[in-house]
Design an enzyme around this catalytic site. Structure first.
Site, PDB file in Angstrom:
ATOM      1  CE  LYS A  58       3.188   6.388   9.515  1.00 30.09           C
ATOM      2  NZ  LYS A  58       2.088   6.897   8.703  1.00 30.09           N
ATOM      3  CB  CYS A 116      -0.924   3.180  10.540  1.00 31.83           C
ATOM      4  SG  CYS A 116      -0.096   2.936   8.961  1.00 31.83           S
ATOM      5  N   PRO A 162       5.222  -5.863  11.310  1.00 33.33           N
ATOM      6  CG  PRO A 162       5.168  -8.182  11.175  1.00 33.33           C
ATOM      7  CD  PRO A 162       5.853  -6.987  10.592  1.00 33.33           C
ATOM      8  CB  THR A 163       2.011  -6.096  16.460  1.00 36.90           C
ATOM      9  OG1 THR A 163       1.627  -4.772  16.075  1.00 36.90           O
ATOM     10  CG2 THR A 163       2.115  -6.181  17.964  1.00 36.90           C
ATOM     11  CE  LYS A 222       2.227  -1.604  11.683  1.00 41.54           C
ATOM     12  NZ  LYS A 222       2.668  -2.144  10.388  1.00 41.54           N
ATOM     13  CG  PHE A 248      -9.582   0.837   7.583  1.00 41.88           C
ATOM     14  CD1 PHE A 248      -9.382   2.088   8.142  1.00 41.88           C
ATOM     15  CD2 PHE A 248      -8.804   0.481   6.487  1.00 41.88           C
ATOM     16  CE1 PHE A 248      -8.439   2.967   7.632  1.00 41.88           C
ATOM     17  CE2 PHE A 248      -7.859   1.343   5.966  1.00 41.88           C
ATOM     18  CZ  PHE A 248      -7.675   2.596   6.535  1.00 41.88           C
ATOM     19  CE1 TYR A 252      -4.536  -0.788   0.397  1.00 43.01           C
ATOM     20  CE2 TYR A 252      -3.473  -2.800   1.128  1.00 43.01           C
ATOM     21  CZ  TYR A 252      -4.590  -2.137   0.669  1.00 43.01           C
ATOM     22  OH  TYR A 252      -5.775  -2.823   0.482  1.00 43.01           O
ATOM     23  NE  ARG A 280       1.790  -7.419  -2.136  1.00 39.39           N
ATOM     24  CZ  ARG A 280       2.036  -7.233  -0.841  1.00 39.39           C
ATOM     25  NH1 ARG A 280       3.144  -6.615  -0.471  1.00 39.39           N
ATOM     26  NH2 ARG A 280       1.205  -7.669   0.071  1.00 39.39           N
ATOM     27  CG  PHE A 282       3.202  11.809   7.294  1.00 40.04           C
ATOM     28  CD1 PHE A 282       3.039  11.506   8.639  1.00 40.04           C
ATOM     29  CD2 PHE A 282       4.446  12.242   6.874  1.00 40.04           C
ATOM     30  CE1 PHE A 282       4.082  11.634   9.539  1.00 40.04           C
ATOM     31  CE2 PHE A 282       5.501  12.379   7.764  1.00 40.04           C
ATOM     32  CZ  PHE A 282       5.321  12.073   9.107  1.00 40.04           C
TER      33      PHE A 282
END
Length: 481
Positions: free
Chosen positions: A216, A272, A89-90, A275, A334, A11, A38, A158
């Site tokens: 960020k 974002c 990732p977390t 996370k 979302f 993305y 992809r 951003f």
């Protein structure tokens, strides 16, 4: 001009590089990824992500100075500037599980850069990373020295999904962080020169590395905090008879506050916010700041509360049970104008309804049935790992969920409609037609405040809208099932 390569065709990497290629036609831009599917998508007529305006940008540049390839090592080796836009990732296990960022993919990318580089490189952090990540990357590159010099920059994105291309064309700011050395500042100047081809120089901010990395995380935390704040007020509005839209409008007129991110909803989602806040919480804990960590943890706590509060309202309003009842869910992404379902509130709402044995029928104009089923079967945080590493439930664990291609079909014979994404099309649906094919009493639970409650009540619906004065029916029902 420089040759640019971006590791990661997701993305962030895909749209960002497409816009750079469009605005800098003399610069060769290559996006690389190990996922053949992809890359094939980026080279096809149906891009792997949906973003308004992106198709046109890619088609104008692809094959001219914009390329997508799985030959990662070749193009990284040839590049002067390497953007790294891989997943962070977390962590799901080990030290910091559930909070800390997992830098496995970043470390792997850094080691690969060191292995294939034969010329000096500027390595740009494009992924959202914890403060001091650049220092770790520098150590990996320095200890795999082949006579190649590296400069690490932080250039956080951003972007807002749904407006990413517009944000790239006319950003509020471009942030570039670098080492405060002659070599570091020279690298900053190179990247600044690329961005200055279309971004006014007064919008290009340069800082040290650590300020850029932290900015960020802080920006996302502040935005999420505003959403949680107005959602907390929405609960009070329902209890007192106030209207959260009127309260938010009044607050937003204060020039010190402003009107943005004050729309009450069923909760925030996306890749974002949660996370990055969890990452911020972990960093604060590591630096011995438990009070600061707890402050930011509560932003997520209110978000979770808002989702569970919505489910409770649905169940309690429908005679304290939805067992065996069909509930139509309109919207699974979302937010509108994206097909992204990462951390979407719809997942938790659907799981809550399914937990009470509801039969759920889902419609979203941009989310496939395959994605819906994967999301509902997936464990938390697994979405941010490569698809082949995402464990999902067994086929026998399928929930009573239907995914339709039509909003009216989703509502047929349903007892209730839950609006969970603010798609513009949902504002103009024929709700009378929908009412006619639903079970009675028919409910609408608007988690995005996009419909006119009074007009729907005139049709015959019992309506619940986040933060709005309650329908008389709802006043007579308990708020918690």
């Amino acid at each position: 001009m420089v040759k640019i390569c971006c590791i990661g065709a997701g993305y962030v990497g895909g749209p960002t590089m497409a816009v750079i290629a469009l605005k800098c036609p003399d610069v060769e831009v290559v996006v690389v990824d190990i996922s053949e599917a992809r890359i094939a998508g980026w080279n096809s007529d149906r891009l792997p992500i949906y973003e308004p305006g992106l198709d046109d940008v890619v088609k104008r540049c692809r094959g001219r100075n914009l390329f997508f390839s799985t030959d990662v090592e070749r193009y990284v080796g040839e590049a002067d500037v390497v953007f790294v836009s891989v997943n962070t990732p977390t962590k799901t296990r080990g030290l910091g599980a559930g909070k800390a960022a997992d830098l496995t993919y970043w470390e792997s990318a850094a080691r690969m850069i060191a292995d294939v580089s034969r010329s000096d490189k500027i390595v740009v952090e494009k992924s959202t990373v914890p403060v001091k990540t650049a220092e770790a990357i520098e150590k990996i590159l320095a200890h795999n020295d082949r006579g190649v010099r590296y400069q690490i920059l932080s250039n956080p994105e951003f972007l807002a999904e749904g407006t990413a291309v517009r944000d790239l064309f006319a950003p509020d700011r471009v942030l570039i962080g670098g080492r405060e050395t002659p070599e570091g500042q020279a690298a900053v100047k190179v990247l600044k020169g690329v961005c200055a081809r279309w971004v006014p120089e007064d919008r290009i901010i340069t800082t040290n590395l650590w300020s850029a990395e932290l900015s960020k995380l802080a920006a996302n935390a502040f935005l999420a905090q505003r959403i949680s704040s107005v959602n907390a007020i929405s609960a009070l509005c329902e209890a007192t008879g106030a209207d959260v839209a009127e309260v938010a409008c009044s607050i937003g007129k204060d020039s010190r506050i402003g009107p943005r991110f004050l729309s009450a909803s069923v909760g925030f989602g996306g890749s974002c916010f949660q996370k990055d806040i969890l990452n911020l919480v972990y960093i604060c804990e590591c630096y011995g700041l438990p009070e600061v960590a707890e402050y930011w943890r509560q932003v997520i706590g209110i978000n979770d509360y808002q989702k569970s509060r919505f489910v409770n309202r649905v169940v309690s309003s429908m005679f304290n049970t939805v067992a065996g009842k069909k509930v139509a869910v309109l919207g699974f992404a979302f937010k509108k104008d994206t097909g992204d379902t990462r951390e979407t509130p719809a997942i938790d709402v659907c799981r809550g309804l399914l937990g009470d044995k509801a039969v759920v029928s889902i419609y979203d104009p941009q989310v496939t049935e395959e994605q819906v089923r994967r999301d509902l079967a997936m464990r938390k945080f697994d979405w941010d790992h490569p698809r082949h590493l995402q464990p999902v439930g067994e086929p026998g664990d399928q929930q009573p969920v239907a995914v339709t291609t039509d909003a009216y079909e989703a509502a047929r014979d349903a007892h209730a409609v839950c609006i969970l994404t603010e798609w513009e099309d949902f504002r103009s649906l024929d709700y009378r037609r929908m009412y006619d094919v639903m079970q009675k009493p028919a409910f609408v639970f608007d988690g995005r405040n996009i419909v006119d409650p009074e007009k729907l009540r005139d049709i015959g619906f019992i309506v619940y809208a986040i933060g709005k004065p309650l329908d008389q029916w709802l006043k007579d029902m308990p708020a918690v099932a």
